[in-house]
Motif scaffolding. Structure first.
Motif, mmCIF file in Angstrom:
data_model
loop_
_atom_site.group_PDB
_atom_site.id
_atom_site.type_symbol
_atom_site.label_atom_id
_atom_site.label_comp_id
_atom_site.label_asym_id
_atom_site.label_seq_id
_atom_site.Cartn_x
_atom_site.Cartn_y
_atom_site.Cartn_z
ATOM 1 N N MET A 24 0.850 -1.189 0.000
ATOM 2 C CA MET A 24 0.000 0.000 0.000
ATOM 3 C C MET A 24 0.887 1.240 0.000
ATOM 4 O O MET A 24 1.994 1.221 0.526
ATOM 5 N N ILE B 36 -3.969 7.707 0.978
ATOM 6 C CA ILE B 36 -3.748 6.528 0.141
ATOM 7 C C ILE B 36 -3.604 6.958 -1.322
ATOM 8 O O ILE B 36 -4.394 7.769 -1.818
ATOM 9 N N ILE C 94 -3.388 -3.015 6.416
ATOM 10 C CA ILE C 94 -3.647 -2.538 7.770
ATOM 11 C C ILE C 94 -4.252 -3.644 8.641
ATOM 12 O O ILE C 94 -5.110 -4.393 8.181
ATOM 13 N N THR C 95 -3.803 -3.741 9.890
ATOM 14 C CA THR C 95 -4.315 -4.792 10.782
ATOM 15 C C THR C 95 -4.606 -4.262 12.180
ATOM 16 O O THR C 95 -4.277 -4.898 13.180
ATOM 17 N N GLY C 96 -5.215 -3.081 12.256
ATOM 18 C CA GLY C 96 -5.527 -2.504 13.566
ATOM 19 C C GLY C 96 -6.883 -2.939 14.089
ATOM 20 O O GLY C 96 -7.484 -3.866 13.579
ATOM 21 N N GLY C 97 -7.347 -2.256 15.101
ATOM 22 C CA GLY C 97 -8.663 -2.499 15.682
ATOM 23 C C GLY C 97 -8.655 -3.604 16.701
ATOM 24 O O GLY C 97 -7.652 -4.239 16.925
ATOM 25 N N VAL D 96 -8.884 -0.943 21.594
ATOM 26 C CA VAL D 96 -9.643 0.109 20.915
ATOM 27 C C VAL D 96 -11.010 0.312 21.561
ATOM 28 O O VAL D 96 -11.635 -0.637 22.030
ATOM 29 N N ILE E 27 -15.905 0.997 13.651
ATOM 30 C CA ILE E 27 -14.912 -0.047 13.919
ATOM 31 C C ILE E 27 -14.587 -0.819 12.640
ATOM 32 O O ILE E 27 -13.426 -1.161 12.377
ATOM 33 N N LEU F 175 -12.387 1.550 10.480
ATOM 34 C CA LEU F 175 -11.083 1.730 11.135
ATOM 35 C C LEU F 175 -10.161 0.544 10.845
ATOM 36 O O LEU F 175 -8.965 0.717 10.572
ATOM 37 N N LYS F 176 -10.732 -0.657 10.892
ATOM 38 C CA LYS F 176 -9.913 -1.866 10.725
ATOM 39 C C LYS F 176 -9.286 -1.985 9.338
ATOM 40 O O LYS F 176 -8.311 -2.713 9.165
ATOM 41 N N THR F 177 -9.859 -1.324 8.352
ATOM 42 C CA THR F 177 -9.295 -1.436 7.002
ATOM 43 C C THR F 177 -8.687 -0.141 6.482
ATOM 44 O O THR F 177 -8.022 -0.141 5.461
ATOM 45 N N GLN F 178 -8.918 0.985 7.187
ATOM 46 C CA GLN F 178 -8.429 2.263 6.655
ATOM 47 C C GLN F 178 -7.411 2.984 7.530
ATOM 48 O O GLN F 178 -6.589 3.744 7.019
#
Lengths: 82, 154
Positions: free
Chosen positions: A53, A60, A79-82, B97, B117, B120-123
């Motif tokens: 990315m 982006i 991305i791998t947050g949350g 989170v 949520i 957020l997880k993908t962006q």
């Protein structure tokens, strides 16, 4: 001059989180990618990653985006947050 | 009326009781409160997980979270929304989170919270690295997360 940023697994593979990079305008993200590939591994593998990315100035972006002096170009994996 | 929207990226823990209290304070226009808490699971894909390292892209992360909050506020009638996302070293059962939304009615609060949520997880540019008995590994993005986020695209 632009700033290149590398995150997560790419940062680790390169052992580098940022660098200053000289460009000659007009210049696109793809032009920078081609120049970085000439450094060989591990840049080659990272830049060939189909999941790579890109962000230009924290938005982006796609490889066809034009760059100007002072821009910030970031390379990161999905991305791998949350 | 404009909504009160807040996003924080921090290493420090947060207090859910305090967050709920803040959300409800001077907020008598709202009749519905919905929140999501994500915490570190002690297993993933069959492996034990003892700790996580969360990396992010300072600046872009905050910009994306604020953009998502604004989008939620444009799409649903919400009075307040807050996101807290932690970064740095976290261990199993640590909070990661927090997404909390208030609204006059529950439908808007539920939808906005779930949208936030999922988006957020993908962006938002966060990356997780897991550590366990098997060593450490960067997580791969999940197709199921991408599919969830796509459901919200108009």
């Amino acid at each position: 001059m632009i700033t290149l940023l590398y995150f997560a697994r790419y940062r680790e593979a390169l052992g580098l989180d940022s660098e200053q990079f000289s460009i000659t305008c007009p210049c696109s993200v793809q032009d920078v990618i081609e120049q970085l590939k000439q450094r060989g591994e591990p840049w080659l593998s990272i830049l060939a990653d189909s999941k790579l990315m890109l962000a230009v100035n924290q938005t982006i972006a796609t490889p066809d985006q034009a760059l100007t002096d002072g821009d910030e170009l970031a390379f990161f994996p999905p991305i791998t947050g949350g | 009326m404009s909504s009160l929207l807040e996003a924080y990226v921090q290493t420090e823990d947060f207090d859910i009781t305090q967050e709920y209290q803040n959300l409800r304070e001077n907020n008598s226009e709202s009749g519905a409160f919905v929140s999501f808490l994500g915490q570190v699971r002690d297993f993933n894909e069959g492996d034990n997980v003892s700790s996580l390292e969360l990396e992010h892209y300072p600046g872009m992360t905050e910009a994306v979270l604020n953009k998502l909050l604004q989008e939620a506020s444009n799409r649903w009638a919400i009075s307040r929304a807050k996101i807290i996302h932690r970064v740095g070293a976290l261990k199993a059962s640590d909070k990661i989170v927090w997404v909390a939304v208030s609204s006059a009615h529950r439908a808007d609060a539920f939808a906005a919270c779930e949208f936030l949520i999922d988006a957020l997880k993908t962006q938002a540019p966060f990356w997780k690295k897991e550590r366990g008995k098997q060593g450490e590994r960067w997580l791969d993005a999940k197709d199921s997360d991408q599919a969830k986020a796509r459901q919200w695209m108009k």
